[in-house]
Design a protein around this motif. Structure first.
Motif, PDB file in Angstrom:
ATOM      1  N   ALA A 173      10.171  -6.837 -16.937  1.00 41.27           N
ATOM      2  CA  ALA A 173      11.450  -6.375 -17.479  1.00 41.27           C
ATOM      3  C   ALA A 173      11.614  -6.807 -18.938  1.00 41.27           C
ATOM      4  O   ALA A 173      12.071  -6.016 -19.787  1.00 41.27           O
ATOM      5  CB  ALA A 173      12.602  -6.926 -16.637  1.00 41.27           C
ATOM      6  N   LEU A 174      11.240  -8.037 -19.256  1.00 40.96           N
ATOM      7  CA  LEU A 174      11.344  -8.516 -20.631  1.00 40.96           C
ATOM      8  C   LEU A 174      10.403  -7.762 -21.560  1.00 40.96           C
ATOM      9  O   LEU A 174      10.749  -7.465 -22.706  1.00 40.96           O
ATOM     10  CB  LEU A 174      11.046 -10.018 -20.693  1.00 40.96           C
ATOM     11  N   LEU A 179       9.892  -3.953 -26.048  1.00 43.58           N
ATOM     12  CA  LEU A 179       9.328  -2.751 -26.670  1.00 43.58           C
ATOM     13  C   LEU A 179      10.391  -1.693 -26.934  1.00 43.58           C
ATOM     14  O   LEU A 179      10.433  -1.076 -28.012  1.00 43.58           O
ATOM     15  CB  LEU A 179       8.229  -2.174 -25.777  1.00 43.58           C
ATOM     16  N   LEU A 180      11.273  -1.498 -25.951  1.00 40.92           N
ATOM     17  CA  LEU A 180      12.322  -0.490 -26.086  1.00 40.92           C
ATOM     18  C   LEU A 180      13.291  -0.861 -27.209  1.00 40.92           C
ATOM     19  O   LEU A 180      13.622  -0.022 -28.059  1.00 40.92           O
ATOM     20  CB  LEU A 180      13.074  -0.335 -24.758  1.00 40.92           C
ATOM     21  N   TYR A 181      13.719  -2.118 -27.197  1.00 43.47           N
ATOM     22  CA  TYR A 181      14.698  -2.532 -28.210  1.00 43.47           C
ATOM     23  C   TYR A 181      14.061  -2.545 -29.602  1.00 43.47           C
ATOM     24  O   TYR A 181      14.706  -2.174 -30.584  1.00 43.47           O
ATOM     25  CB  TYR A 181      15.280  -3.901 -27.885  1.00 43.47           C
ATOM     26  N   PHE A 182      12.799  -2.972 -29.693  1.00 43.14           N
ATOM     27  CA  PHE A 182      12.112  -3.001 -30.984  1.00 43.14           C
ATOM     28  C   PHE A 182      12.034  -1.591 -31.572  1.00 43.14           C
ATOM     29  O   PHE A 182      12.286  -1.384 -32.764  1.00 43.14           O
ATOM     30  CB  PHE A 182      10.702  -3.577 -30.818  1.00 43.14           C
ATOM     31  N   PHE A 183      11.725  -0.619 -30.722  1.00 44.01           N
ATOM     32  CA  PHE A 183      11.656   0.780 -31.179  1.00 44.01           C
ATOM     33  C   PHE A 183      13.037   1.270 -31.615  1.00 44.01           C
ATOM     34  O   PHE A 183      13.181   1.909 -32.665  1.00 44.01           O
ATOM     35  CB  PHE A 183      11.107   1.672 -30.060  1.00 44.01           C
ATOM     36  N   ILE A 184      14.053   0.975 -30.811  1.00 41.82           N
ATOM     37  CA  ILE A 184      15.422   1.399 -31.144  1.00 41.82           C
ATOM     38  C   ILE A 184      15.879   0.763 -32.452  1.00 41.82           C
ATOM     39  O   ILE A 184      16.480   1.415 -33.311  1.00 41.82           O
ATOM     40  CB  ILE A 184      16.387   1.047 -29.991  1.00 41.82           C
ATOM     41  N   PHE A 185      15.609  -0.529 -32.619  1.00 46.09           N
ATOM     42  CA  PHE A 185      16.044  -1.263 -33.806  1.00 46.09           C
ATOM     43  C   PHE A 185      15.489  -0.644 -35.083  1.00 46.09           C
ATOM     44  O   PHE A 185      16.198  -0.517 -36.084  1.00 46.09           O
ATOM     45  CB  PHE A 185      15.598  -2.724 -33.698  1.00 46.09           C
ATOM     46  N   TRP A 186      14.215  -0.251 -35.058  1.00 51.01           N
ATOM     47  CA  TRP A 186      13.580   0.249 -36.267  1.00 51.01           C
ATOM     48  C   TRP A 186      13.661   1.770 -36.407  1.00 51.01           C
ATOM     49  O   TRP A 186      13.152   2.332 -37.383  1.00 51.01           O
ATOM     50  CB  TRP A 186      12.123  -0.196 -36.319  1.00 51.01           C
ATOM     51  N   SER A 187      14.318   2.425 -35.462  1.00 48.53           N
ATOM     52  CA  SER A 187      14.505   3.874 -35.597  1.00 48.53           C
ATOM     53  C   SER A 187      15.666   4.155 -36.543  1.00 48.53           C
ATOM     54  O   SER A 187      16.578   3.342 -36.699  1.00 48.53           O
ATOM     55  CB  SER A 187      14.785   4.507 -34.234  1.00 48.53           C
ATOM     56  N   ASP A 188      15.639   5.302 -37.187  1.00 45.96           N
ATOM     57  CA  ASP A 188      16.690   5.668 -38.144  1.00 45.96           C
ATOM     58  C   ASP A 188      18.016   5.965 -37.456  1.00 45.96           C
ATOM     59  O   ASP A 188      19.077   5.895 -38.088  1.00 45.96           O
ATOM     60  CB  ASP A 188      16.242   6.888 -38.964  1.00 45.96           C
ATOM     61  N   VAL A 189      17.960   6.282 -36.176  1.00 42.92           N
ATOM     62  CA  VAL A 189      19.176   6.648 -35.445  1.00 42.92           C
ATOM     63  C   VAL A 189      20.119   5.458 -35.311  1.00 42.92           C
ATOM     64  O   VAL A 189      21.340   5.606 -35.378  1.00 42.92           O
ATOM     65  CB  VAL A 189      18.818   7.199 -34.046  1.00 42.92           C
ATOM     66  N   PHE A 190      19.543   4.261 -35.144  1.00 43.98           N
ATOM     67  CA  PHE A 190      20.364   3.068 -34.908  1.00 43.98           C
ATOM     68  C   PHE A 190      20.275   2.110 -36.091  1.00 43.98           C
ATOM     69  O   PHE A 190      20.027   0.917 -35.928  1.00 43.98           O
ATOM     70  CB  PHE A 190      19.917   2.373 -33.621  1.00 43.98           C
ATOM     71  N   GLU A 191      20.496   2.637 -37.274  1.00 42.74           N
ATOM     72  CA  GLU A 191      20.431   1.823 -38.490  1.00 42.74           C
ATOM     73  C   GLU A 191      21.452   0.696 -38.482  1.00 42.74           C
ATOM     74  O   GLU A 191      21.277  -0.338 -39.133  1.00 42.74           O
ATOM     75  CB  GLU A 191      20.645   2.707 -39.725  1.00 42.74           C
ATOM     76  N   LYS A 195      21.574  -3.139 -40.078  1.00 44.82           N
ATOM     77  CA  LYS A 195      22.625  -3.497 -41.036  1.00 44.82           C
ATOM     78  C   LYS A 195      23.271  -4.828 -40.682  1.00 44.82           C
ATOM     79  O   LYS A 195      23.544  -5.656 -41.562  1.00 44.82           O
ATOM     80  CB  LYS A 195      23.690  -2.396 -41.073  1.00 44.82           C
ATOM     81  N   TYR A 196      23.502  -5.052 -39.392  1.00 41.50           N
ATOM     82  CA  TYR A 196      24.176  -6.273 -38.965  1.00 41.50           C
ATOM     83  C   TYR A 196      23.227  -7.290 -38.326  1.00 41.50           C
ATOM     84  O   TYR A 196      23.661  -8.232 -37.670  1.00 41.50           O
ATOM     85  CB  TYR A 196      25.314  -5.935 -38.006  1.00 41.50           C
ATOM     86  N   SER A 197      21.939  -7.088 -38.504  1.00 44.27           N
ATOM     87  CA  SER A 197      20.907  -8.060 -38.100  1.00 44.27           C
ATOM     88  C   SER A 197      20.934  -8.400 -36.609  1.00 44.27           C
ATOM     89  O   SER A 197      20.820  -9.574 -36.233  1.00 44.27           O
ATOM     90  CB  SER A 197      21.056  -9.347 -38.925  1.00 44.27           C
ATOM     91  N   PHE A 198      21.034  -7.390 -35.759  1.00 43.94           N
ATOM     92  CA  PHE A 198      20.974  -7.619 -34.314  1.00 43.94           C
ATOM     93  C   PHE A 198      19.497  -7.749 -33.889  1.00 43.94           C
ATOM     94  O   PHE A 198      18.971  -6.913 -33.148  1.00 43.94           O
ATOM     95  CB  PHE A 198      21.650  -6.473 -33.560  1.00 43.94           C
ATOM     96  N   VAL A 199      18.865  -8.826 -34.311  1.00 47.13           N
ATOM     97  CA  VAL A 199      17.405  -8.969 -34.156  1.00 47.13           C
ATOM     98  C   VAL A 199      17.047  -9.656 -32.828  1.00 47.13           C
ATOM     99  O   VAL A 199      16.297 -10.634 -32.797  1.00 47.13           O
ATOM    100  CB  VAL A 199      16.813  -9.746 -35.352  1.00 47.13           C
ATOM    101  N   PHE A 200      17.515  -9.114 -31.733  1.00 44.73           N
ATOM    102  CA  PHE A 200      17.287  -9.730 -30.426  1.00 44.73           C
ATOM    103  C   PHE A 200      15.808  -9.765 -30.034  1.00 44.73           C
ATOM    104  O   PHE A 200      15.418 -10.561 -29.183  1.00 44.73           O
ATOM    105  CB  PHE A 200      18.077  -8.996 -29.341  1.00 44.73           C
ATOM    106  N   PHE A 201      14.999  -8.899 -30.639  1.00 46.42           N
ATOM    107  CA  PHE A 201      13.592  -8.848 -30.237  1.00 46.42           C
ATOM    108  C   PHE A 201      12.868 -10.164 -30.518  1.00 46.42           C
ATOM    109  O   PHE A 201      11.889 -10.487 -29.847  1.00 46.42           O
ATOM    110  CB  PHE A 201      12.865  -7.675 -30.902  1.00 46.42           C
ATOM    111  N   TYR A 202      13.346 -10.937 -31.500  1.00 45.05           N
ATOM    112  CA  TYR A 202      12.732 -12.248 -31.738  1.00 45.05           C
ATOM    113  C   TYR A 202      12.945 -13.169 -30.531  1.00 45.05           C
ATOM    114  O   TYR A 202      12.036 -13.887 -30.106  1.00 45.05           O
ATOM    115  CB  TYR A 202      13.318 -12.899 -32.993  1.00 45.05           C
ATOM    116  N   LEU A 203      14.133 -13.154 -29.975  1.00 45.55           N
ATOM    117  CA  LEU A 203      14.423 -13.991 -28.813  1.00 45.55           C
ATOM    118  C   LEU A 203      13.664 -13.511 -27.580  1.00 45.55           C
ATOM    119  O   LEU A 203      13.152 -14.325 -26.806  1.00 45.55           O
ATOM    120  CB  LEU A 203      15.934 -14.008 -28.547  1.00 45.55           C
TER     121      LEU A 203
END
Length: 356
Positions: A173-174, A179-191, A195-203
């Motif tokens: 699950a993790l 992978l899903l969140y990393f793709f969403i984060f760097w996609s242009d749709v969810f800029e 902008k607000y540094s929701f960098v959860f993929f590091y955690l």
């Protein structure tokens, strides 16, 4: 509870990098001598990212080990997090709002306030200081709280998610979530996430490595002495050179996740008996949360001292830079130590009542 080796000195090192990042910035902004000629002075944000990886590593490891014993309690988890984070967070938040809205005006020092008290209350009390910092640029003492907000948001997500997932599915699950969140984060749709540094993929990346270690899936890394050496050398180069400042940014972030996770695993589990078992360094690591939270306050005080004392304004430039460093570091360590001993420790002792 046994503490993993080398992680306390790492915390101190990372908190110090954040201080080194901010010191020349404020000095330059106020017209004081400054030095930022080494890459180490420009790695404050990366130090915070490693803090995130470390938090994910430790928190998910704790949850996973509790689930293996069928002893994970969401209530106890949140109580422990509240007791660790909230007292100091709200103390610094309150002081920061007082500093910029009351203290600076009383000293006739101009500082633009473009938010209302209602907005400050909403964003910072409801775990969105990262949005508050980006929207209003409220000043360094308040802006550093953005990273605490990311951790708070992560805790709100991870505890209920892992509570309902069977332990045998946690790693998968993790992995999918990362992978899903990393793709969403760097996609242009969810800029907005960038902008607000929701960098959860590091955690998430830190948690994945922690579970891989718990499941003995990383034992192959312990067979060759060259592996931990290469990981440590690469991490040192990351902070002391510009070698890793590559494009595109998503690739840099992916490499950072992998390197930081492997580095934390290496110094904790694959260190070949090399442990920084120094009482002073371990203590500085224990107070690293305070170092991070108080350094902007102390830095502002030191800069104010230099601006107001004519004697300090007339000293040699190099001596001024050295004094700025020494006074900021010494003052921050002193404040963090007394805060830990006489304030934070009271709440930390309460945490023991809520351990699984």
């Amino acid at each position: 509870m046994n503490r993993l080796p080398n992680l306390d000195p790492l915390r101190f090192f990372l908190a110090s990098l954040v201080l080194l990042f901010h010191l020349p910035q404020l000095s330059r902004n106020q017209g004081l001598p400054y030095f930022d000629g080494f890459p180490l002075y420009h790695r404050g944000l990366e130090a915070v990212y490693m803090f995130f990886v470390l938090s994910g590593f430790l928190i998910i490891r704790i949850i996973y080990r509790a689930k293996l014993r069928d002893a994970f309690s969401i209530k106890d988890f949140y109580v422990r997090r509240v007791l660790r984070i909230f007292p100091l967070y709200y103390l610094v938040l309150g002081f920061g709002l007082l500093f910029y809205n009351v203290i600076l005006p009383s000293l006739n020092i101009p500082f633009e306030i473009n938010y209302t008290w209602k907005e400050a209350f909403f964003y910072n009390v409801f775990f969105l200081p990262n949005v508050f910092a980006k929207q209003f640029e409220p000043g360094g003492i308040l802006e550093i709280l953005w990273s605490i907000g990311i951790e708070e948001q992560f805790y709100l997500i991870i505890a209920p998610m892992l509570f309902f997932i069977k332990v045998k599915w946690v790693l998968r699950a993790l992995g999918i979530l990362f992978l899903l969140y990393f793709f969403i984060f760097w996609s242009d749709v969810f800029e907005v996430l960038r902008k607000y540094s929701f960098v959860f993929f590091y955690l998430f990346s830190g948690g994945i490595i922690a579970i891989l270690e718990e499941r003995k899936n990383l034992d192959f890394l312990k067979r060759w002495a060259i592996v931990p050496a290469l990981i440590c050398i690469a991490t040192i180069l990351y902070f002391t050179t510009d070698f890793f400042l590559m494009e595109p940014l998503w690739l840099r972030s992916l490499i950072t996740c992998l390197l930081f996770s492997l580095f934390i695993h290496t110094i904790a589990f694959n260190n070949r008996g090399l442990e920084l078992n120094n009482k002073l360094l371990n203590h500085f690591g224990s107070i690293s949360y305070g170092i991070y939270m108080y350094h902007a306050i102390v830095l502002n005080a030191v800069v104010f001292l230099f601006l107001k004392m004519e004697m300090l304004q007339n000293i040699n430039k190099i001596l001024a830079i050295v004094l700025l460093h020494l006074l900021t570091f010494a003052g921050t360590l002193l404040v963090a130590h007394f805060s830990y001993v006489y304030f934070e420790l009271y709440f930390l002792k309460l945490k023991n009542k809520f351990r699984s």
